[in-house]
Design a protein around this motif. Structure first.
Motif, short mmCIF file in Angstrom:
data_model
loop_
_atom_site.label_atom_id
_atom_site.label_comp_id
_atom_site.label_asym_id
_atom_site.label_seq_id
_atom_site.Cartn_x
_atom_site.Cartn_y
_atom_site.Cartn_z
N THR A 235 0.80 -1.21 0.00
CA THR A 235 0.00 0.00 0.00
C THR A 235 0.84 1.27 0.00
O THR A 235 1.68 1.46 0.87
N GLU B 34 -4.60 4.77 -1.08
CA GLU B 34 -5.75 4.11 -0.47
C GLU B 34 -6.18 2.94 -1.35
O GLU B 34 -6.56 3.12 -2.52
N GLU C 112 -8.26 -0.62 -2.66
CA GLU C 112 -9.62 -1.13 -2.74
C GLU C 112 -9.60 -2.60 -2.36
O GLU C 112 -8.82 -3.37 -2.88
N HIS D 295 -6.32 -6.11 1.80
CA HIS D 295 -4.95 -5.76 1.46
C HIS D 295 -4.05 -5.87 2.68
O HIS D 295 -4.51 -6.05 3.81
N HIS E 165 -4.24 3.96 9.43
CA HIS E 165 -4.88 3.30 8.28
C HIS E 165 -5.58 2.02 8.73
O HIS E 165 -6.73 1.76 8.35
N SER F 217 -8.85 2.52 10.42
CA SER F 217 -9.94 2.99 9.58
C SER F 217 -10.42 1.96 8.57
O SER F 217 -11.44 2.16 7.92
N ARG F 218 -9.68 0.85 8.44
CA ARG F 218 -10.01 -0.13 7.41
C ARG F 218 -10.05 -1.54 7.99
O ARG F 218 -9.02 -2.13 8.31
N GLU F 219 -11.26 -2.09 8.10
CA GLU F 219 -11.40 -3.46 8.60
C GLU F 219 -10.82 -4.48 7.64
O GLU F 219 -10.50 -5.60 8.03
N ASP F 220 -10.70 -4.11 6.36
CA ASP F 220 -10.20 -5.06 5.36
C ASP F 220 -8.68 -5.01 5.22
O ASP F 220 -8.12 -5.63 4.32
N CYS F 221 -8.01 -4.27 6.09
CA CYS F 221 -6.54 -4.33 6.14
C CYS F 221 -6.17 -5.50 7.04
O CYS F 221 -6.35 -5.44 8.26
N ARG F 222 -5.69 -6.57 6.45
CA ARG F 222 -5.53 -7.82 7.18
C ARG F 222 -4.20 -7.95 7.90
O ARG F 222 -4.09 -8.68 8.88
#
Length: 319
Positions: A12, A15, A17, A20, A35, A38-43
């Motif tokens: 990254t 930002e 999609e 990730h 980051h 703010s992002r639940e899909d940042c694993r």
């Protein structure tokens, strides 16, 4: 987010999609944690060259953290803090980030060995039990997946004899609907993979000449930045030889399939497996040459041909 140049899939700077991972230098860890919050899909988060002071890592609870630094004490302090925050943490003691280990930690890949076929074209015993170099051929697939770097290996079987041949060398999952075709086995295997697995490497149990170097090459290609959702072994078609304007290669298993494809794979029926999707959407697929031979064994003639590649050693006469 960082000026760190690493060719890892989904790293990254802007930002992103969808799901990730984030790779940053230690000086950028605060921005990375913001980051992540703010992002639940940042694993997962990888931090290269740790800062002298460890920040609050509680925002990473339930996610993966990879630490890379040449200072053992600093690694230990960060790891202890992460563990107290319920973070899944791994560390590498190195001043420079090793690509393969870093990519493997951020993008774990599990293997599905499809071994539930009926061997309808083989006379005699179940073909996956036939020996190649003194070992049942299905075990060759298991060893190649494990030695090639897959972090989980699942064998989907139907026959009890295949289960016994695999033993404790891999996780075993029974497919009661194996007679409906390969798609059912693929779906059973996908359901068995752990939540953190980002892609599935699908191997056939009857390809004993596919070695660990082939699997490692596929995993490395899939993890590279810019790779497509699927990566498979390229194979030249005899019918394409000397034909102008025709593509001279097509793909063959093993194939690595990104998690983003799994919903479509779970909707498949019949005996074609992932080919039902990839042959109709070549834009989803990258192919790479591989050092092993992807020959599969369907008939007694195929098996005899394979055996000629492994001549028996002559026994030594005792003096």
């Amino acid at each position: 987010m960082s000026d760190l140049e690493l060719p890892i899939r989904g790293r990254t700077y802007r930002e992103p999609e969808g799901p990730h991972s984030v790779v940053v230098r230690g000086r950028d860890i605060e921005a990375a944690l913001q980051h992540v919050a703010s992002r639940e899909d940042c694993r997962s988060l990888a931090v290269i060259s740790l800062p002298t002071t460890a920040p609050d890592l509680t925002v990473l609870a339930g996610r993966r953290l990879l630490l890379v630094d040449g200072d053992s004490g600093r690694l230990r302090d960060f790891a202890e803090l992460a563990l107290r925050a319920d973070v899944e943490v791994e560390w590498i003691r190195s001043a420079r980030p090793p690509f393969d280990r870093l990519a493997a930690a951020l993008l774990p890949i599990g293997a599905i060995v499809l071994a539930a076929g009926s061997s309808s074209r083989m006379s005699g015993p179940q073909k996956l039990l036939l020996e190649v170099e003194g070992m049942p051929m299905v075990r060759h697939a298991v060893e190649s997946a494990s030695d090639g770097g897959c972090q989980q290996v699942v064998v989907v079987y139907s026959a009890r004899e295949v289960k016994e041949a695999v033993g404790d060398s891999a996780e075993l999952v029974h497919n009661p609907d194996a007679q409906t075709g390969m798609a059912s086995s693929l779906k059973v295997g996908l359901r068995a993979l752990r939540p953190e697995i980002e892609a599935a490497a699908v191997l056939l149990g009857d390809q004993p000449l596919v070695g660990s170097r082939t699997i490692a090459a596929l995993l490395r290609a899939w993890r590279r930045e810019g790779s497509r959702p699927a990566v498979a072994v390229s194979k030249k078609r005899d019918s394409d030889e000397g034909t102008p304007g025709r593509r001279a290669v097509h793909w063959t298993p093993p194939v690595v399939l990104a998690r983003e494809m799994w919903d479509d794979l779970n909707a498949l029926e019949g005996d074609a497996g992932a080919r039902q999707i990839l042959d109709g959407h070549p834009e989803l697929l990258d192919t790479v040459p591989a050092p092993g031979r992807p020959d599969d064994i369907d008939t007694p003639e195929d098996y005899a041909k394979i055996l000629t590649l492994f001549p028996r050693r002559k026994s030594r006469k005792r003096a």
